[in-house]
Write an enzyme that holds these catalytic residues in place. Structure first.
Site, PDB file in Angstrom:
ATOM      1  N   ASP A  76       0.838  -1.193   0.000  1.00  0.00           N
ATOM      2  CA  ASP A  76       0.000   0.000   0.000  1.00  0.00           C
ATOM      3  C   ASP A  76       0.875   1.247   0.000  1.00  0.00           C
ATOM      4  O   ASP A  76       1.809   1.363   0.797  1.00  0.00           O
ATOM      5  CB  ASP A  76      -0.899  -0.023   1.240  1.00  0.00           C
ATOM      6  CG  ASP A  76      -1.929   1.093   1.249  1.00  0.00           C
ATOM      7  OD1 ASP A  76      -2.455   1.409   0.165  1.00  0.00           O
ATOM      8  OD2 ASP A  76      -2.220   1.622   2.340  1.00  0.00           O
ATOM      9  N   HIS A  77       0.581   2.187  -0.903  1.00  0.00           N
ATOM     10  CA  HIS A  77       1.283   3.480  -0.962  1.00  0.00           C
ATOM     11  C   HIS A  77       2.799   3.314  -1.035  1.00  0.00           C
ATOM     12  O   HIS A  77       3.542   3.944  -0.276  1.00  0.00           O
ATOM     13  CB  HIS A  77       0.921   4.349   0.251  1.00  0.00           C
ATOM     14  CG  HIS A  77      -0.454   4.917   0.200  1.00  0.00           C
ATOM     15  ND1 HIS A  77      -0.817   5.948  -0.632  1.00  0.00           N
ATOM     16  CD2 HIS A  77      -1.570   4.587   0.890  1.00  0.00           C
ATOM     17  CE1 HIS A  77      -2.096   6.235  -0.457  1.00  0.00           C
ATOM     18  NE2 HIS A  77      -2.584   5.407   0.448  1.00  0.00           N
ATOM     19  N   ASP A  97       2.411   4.879  -5.492  1.00  0.00           N
ATOM     20  CA  ASP A  97       1.776   6.157  -5.181  1.00  0.00           C
ATOM     21  C   ASP A  97       2.624   7.291  -5.719  1.00  0.00           C
ATOM     22  O   ASP A  97       3.583   7.741  -5.095  1.00  0.00           O
ATOM     23  CB  ASP A  97       1.599   6.300  -3.667  1.00  0.00           C
ATOM     24  CG  ASP A  97       0.800   7.535  -3.288  1.00  0.00           C
ATOM     25  OD1 ASP A  97       0.458   8.319  -4.195  1.00  0.00           O
ATOM     26  OD2 ASP A  97       0.510   7.718  -2.093  1.00  0.00           O
ATOM     27  N   GLU A 127      -2.897   6.129  -7.755  1.00  0.00           N
ATOM     28  CA  GLU A 127      -3.789   7.103  -7.135  1.00  0.00           C
ATOM     29  C   GLU A 127      -3.683   8.438  -7.848  1.00  0.00           C
ATOM     30  O   GLU A 127      -2.591   8.874  -8.225  1.00  0.00           O
ATOM     31  CB  GLU A 127      -3.440   7.279  -5.652  1.00  0.00           C
ATOM     32  CG  GLU A 127      -4.317   8.255  -4.905  1.00  0.00           C
ATOM     33  CD  GLU A 127      -3.976   8.308  -3.419  1.00  0.00           C
ATOM     34  OE1 GLU A 127      -4.401   7.390  -2.692  1.00  0.00           O
ATOM     35  OE2 GLU A 127      -3.264   9.243  -3.001  1.00  0.00           O
ATOM     36  N   ASN A 221     -10.315   0.505   1.264  1.00  0.00           N
ATOM     37  CA  ASN A 221      -9.226   0.460   2.234  1.00  0.00           C
ATOM     38  C   ASN A 221      -9.710   1.039   3.559  1.00  0.00           C
ATOM     39  O   ASN A 221     -10.217   2.166   3.589  1.00  0.00           O
ATOM     40  CB  ASN A 221      -8.037   1.296   1.751  1.00  0.00           C
ATOM     41  CG  ASN A 221      -7.289   0.659   0.599  1.00  0.00           C
ATOM     42  OD1 ASN A 221      -7.840  -0.163  -0.133  1.00  0.00           O
ATOM     43  ND2 ASN A 221      -6.041   1.038   0.432  1.00  0.00           N
TER      44      ASN A 221
END
Length: 279
Positions: A76-77, A97, A127, A221
């Site tokens: 994530d990210h 990201d 994103e 999320n």
């Protein structure tokens, strides 16, 4: 990405939740087992500085290997070098990201990430737009994902999932939350043609979660609500006096399991794993 493709066909979304230690990882896996639900196990921005990417992945993989649940280990990210490391380690999916980059550079770098990840059969989430922290005062017009930019970004990068900014925040706001821009979600889904992701789903009213799902979001999320459940369990044990840390974490784990199952039911993915196995 089969887990999301099935969600699109079935009209539900899959939950994506962060773990922070062994007990929270076990909570997510046991919730998936109890709810017969697929789940994204997210290695996120809190655990990586704490444990390191490799250690966090290996912990998650060990717990996942002990379960028959349908589990996706997801970065994530991730910044660029971390994404490449995650691909080498064997993550099932990654999020690059680049939202902080200038738009043209974001396209260029994301396209390269997609090329590399797809060579290894790994889907990529990206994103567009900015997501503020809870209760931060912002001009939402400068934070929302631009529909035209989203269309071009997806067409030129080939990403599999797009996380959008439509009024969400990181964390749970103490004041009244910004209503989600459901119409914007619909427009972005229409012009991009790919499933969308909503970060910061903690604290969002259930009616808006369902509306976002109907508009094209198929991955939610959520982290803060589950951390609060874990914390509440630990505090409940310690409120009774001096107790072992393991007792407190065990109660936190049980409460996080219950909170996660509740999310899975809201997103419509509970029992989806059983349906997939029977198909």
């Amino acid at each position: 990405m089969e887990i999301i493709d099935r969600a699109v066909r079935g009209g539900y979304a899959v939950g994506a939740f962060n773990m922070h230690n062994l007990e929270t990882t076990q909570a997510l896996v046991r919730a998936a087992e109890q709810a017969n639900s697929p789940v994204f196990l997210q290695v996120g921005r809190a655990i990586v500085p704490h444990r390191g990417l490799r250690a966090a992945y290996e912990m998650t993989r060990r717990v996942a290997e002990e379960s028959d649940a349908e589990l996706v280990i997801h970065l994530d990210h991730g910044p660029l070098e971390e994404v490449y490391e995650a691909i080498k380690l064997g993550f099932h999916s990654v999020m690059f990201d680049g939202a902080h980059l200038p738009f043209e550079e974001n396209i260029k770098v994301t396209r390269r990430v997609v090329e590399v990840a797809h060579d290894f059969g790994i889907p990529v989430e990206a994103e567009l737009g900015k997501i503020p922290d809870a209760d931060e005062q912002v001009d939402w017009s400068s934070y929302y994902t631009d529909v035209a930019q989203a269309e071009r970004f997806v067409a030129e990068t080939g990403v599999d999932l797009l996380a959008v900014s439509v009024g969400i925040v990181h964390g749970v706001p103490m004041s009244s939350p910004q209503p989600l821009d459901i119409e914007r979600i619909e427009k972005i889904r229409e012009v991009t043609g790919i499933p969308l992701v909503l970060h910061g789903a903690s604290g969002v009213p259930e009616s808006e979660i369902r509306a976002a799902l109907a508009a094209g979001v198929h991955k939610f999320n959520a982290d803060t609500d589950l951390r609060h459940a874990f914390r509440a369990g630990m505090e409940a044990v310690w409120s009774e006096g001096d107790r072992q840390l393991e007792e407190a974490m065990a109660e936190g784990r049980e409460r996080m399991i219950a909170a996660t199952v509740e999310k899975m039911r809201l997103y419509g993915c509970a029992d989806a794993a059983s349906l997939a196995a029977a198909a």
